[in-house]
Design an enzyme around this catalytic site. Structure first.
Site, PDB file in Angstrom:
ATOM      1  N   GLU A  73     -38.795 -19.675 -33.714  1.00  0.00           N
ATOM      2  CA  GLU A  73     -38.954 -20.236 -32.376  1.00  0.00           C
ATOM      3  C   GLU A  73     -37.903 -21.328 -32.135  1.00  0.00           C
ATOM      4  O   GLU A  73     -38.196 -22.524 -32.088  1.00  0.00           O
ATOM      5  CB  GLU A  73     -40.366 -20.788 -32.163  1.00  0.00           C
ATOM      6  CG  GLU A  73     -40.663 -20.992 -30.686  1.00  0.00           C
ATOM      7  CD  GLU A  73     -41.921 -21.784 -30.432  1.00  0.00           C
ATOM      8  OE1 GLU A  73     -42.549 -21.557 -29.386  1.00  0.00           O
ATOM      9  OE2 GLU A  73     -42.275 -22.654 -31.247  1.00  0.00           O
ATOM     10  N   GLU A 110     -51.260 -25.513 -32.529  1.00  0.00           N
ATOM     11  CA  GLU A 110     -49.927 -26.021 -32.814  1.00  0.00           C
ATOM     12  C   GLU A 110     -49.763 -27.471 -32.372  1.00  0.00           C
ATOM     13  O   GLU A 110     -49.730 -27.770 -31.182  1.00  0.00           O
ATOM     14  CB  GLU A 110     -48.862 -25.170 -32.115  1.00  0.00           C
ATOM     15  CG  GLU A 110     -47.454 -25.623 -32.455  1.00  0.00           C
ATOM     16  CD  GLU A 110     -46.383 -24.764 -31.813  1.00  0.00           C
ATOM     17  OE1 GLU A 110     -45.207 -24.921 -32.203  1.00  0.00           O
ATOM     18  OE2 GLU A 110     -46.703 -23.950 -30.926  1.00  0.00           O
TER      19      GLU A 110
END
Length: 306
Positions: A281, A186
Site C-alpha cells: 500500500e 488499522e
C-alpha cells in the site's frame, strides 16, 4: 499518500473490462515465457501499480502481477467496483493461484461516522458496510477487510470511547464470523484526530472484542511514523496481527527508498512463520515503466534475506 488517494487512483483503472480490439497484456506479452520470480513472502500489489507495463485493463494487470511472481493482490476500492468486475477479478485470482488481500469496508471514510461516539446511526452505517462486504468477499475470494473506526469523540472520556468501539466491533464481528471473514483494524498516522493511532491501543481493542473476526492490520509505514521500534512492537502484538501492509518512510514508496531496513523486517516476519499477505500500500518513487520496474526490483532485493 492517504488511503483515499489510493482508492481514487485505482478506481480509475477498474471501471470496465477491456473489450473489442483492445490490445491486452495477456495476449501480447512474451514475459510469460519466463518463470515467475519466487518470493519468500506474499507481497500484494494494488491496481494501477504496474499499469504502464501491463496496461490499464484490470485483468491484464492481475496477470502481469502473477507473471512477475507476486502471489497476492489487494484492492482498497473493491467494494466500489462493478459486480461483474469483482467476479471476474476473483476468477482470475483463483486461476492464477493468487490470494486476495484486503479491501476497505465502506463506512463513509476514515474520519466519518466514528464508532467512538456510540451513536446508533453511525453503528448502523458500519454494520451495513459489513453486510455488503460479505457479498463482495464472496465474489472476489477475500478473507480480510480493513476497518478504520473513525475519529476521536473528544467530549467523551477515552474509556467510554474504547467501550463504544469494542461494542460496535463486536456487532460487526457477529456478521463476519459465520462466513470466516476477518476485519482488520488499522491504526493510522494521517491525522492525530484518528481514534486508532498505535499498535498497543489496537491490541487492547482486539482483546476486548475477543473474536477471530477482529484482528490487527499492522501497516509498517504508519507505525514507523507513529511509534517506531517496529520489530519489538510487532512481537508484543503478534498474536492479534492478521495482516501487514508496507511502505517506506518518508515518502510512502517502495522499500529501499526510505529509512526502514525492510530486508531485516521481512526476515523477521518470515522467521515468525507468517504465511499471510503483505500489502504493497504505497506509491512508486519514479514514474513510468522504469518506476514500475524499480518497484519489482526493490522487492526482489529486499526479499533476498535467506
Amino acid at each position: 499518500m492517504k488511503r483515499r488517494n489510493f482508492i481514487q487512483k485505482t478506481a480509475l483503472t477498474g471501471g470496465a473490462i477491456s473489450m473489442g480490439g483492445a490490445l491486452t497484456y495477456a495476449k501480447n506479452s512474451n514475459s510469460t515465457l519466463l518463470a515467475p520470480h519466487k518470493f519468500n513472502l506474499k507481497y500484494a500489489p494494488h491496481m494501477g501499480m504496474f499499469e504502464n507495463l501491463a496496461g490499464k485493463d484490470p485483468i491484464d494487470q492481475l496477470n502481469f502481477m502473477a507473471d512477475q511472481g507476486f502471489t497476492a493482490f489487494e484492492d482498497n476500492g473493491m467494494m466500489g467496483r462493478d459486480v461483474a468486475l469483482q467476479t471476474k477479478m476473483g476468477e482470475t485470482l483463483a486461476k492464477r493461484g493468487m490470494t486476495m488481500g484486503v479491501f476497505v469496508v465502506q463506512k463513509g471514510g476514515n474520519m466519518a461516522n466514528t464508532l467512538a461516539a456510540g451513536k446508533q446511526e453511525y453503528i448502523d452505517i458500519f454494520l451495513d458496510g459489513c453486510k455488503k462486504a460479505v457479498e463482495t468477499a464472496k465474489r472476489c475470494n477475500a478473507k480480510w477487510m480493513t476497518v478504520v473506526p473513525g475519529g476521536f469523540e473528544r467530549n467523551l472520556p477515552i474509556g467510554i470511547q474504547n467501550a463504544n468501539v469494542i461494542e460496535a466491533l463486536r456487532k460487526g464481528a457477529e456478521i463476519l464470523e459465520p462466513h470466516g471473514l476477518v476485519m482488520v483494524l488499522e491504526p493510522l498516522s494521517d491525522s492525530p484526530d484518528l481514534y486508532l493511532r498505535n499498535s498497543e491501543q489496537t491490541y487492547l481493542i482486539c482483546k476486548g472484542v475477543n473474536s477471530p473476526s477482529c484482528k490487527i492490520l499492522y501497516d509498517i509505514y504508519h507505525m514507523q511514523k507513529n511509534e517506531g521500534n517496529l520489530i519489538h512492537n510487532m512481537e508484543l502484538t503478534w498474536n492479534e496481527i492478521a495482516y501487514i501492509q508496507l511502505g517506506d518512510n518518508p515518502g510512502r514508496n517502495e522499500p529501499t527508498t526510505g529509512e526502514i531496513n525492510y530486508k531485516n523486517v521481512f526476515k523477521w516476519i518470515h522467521e515468525k512463520g507468517y504465511t499471510g499477505v503483505l500489502g504493497m500500500e504505497h506509491g512508486n518513487s519514479k514514474e513510468g515503466k522504469a518506476g514500475e520496474q524499480a518497484v519489482i526490483d526493490a522487492y526482489k532485493q529486499e526479499d533476498a534475506f535467506m
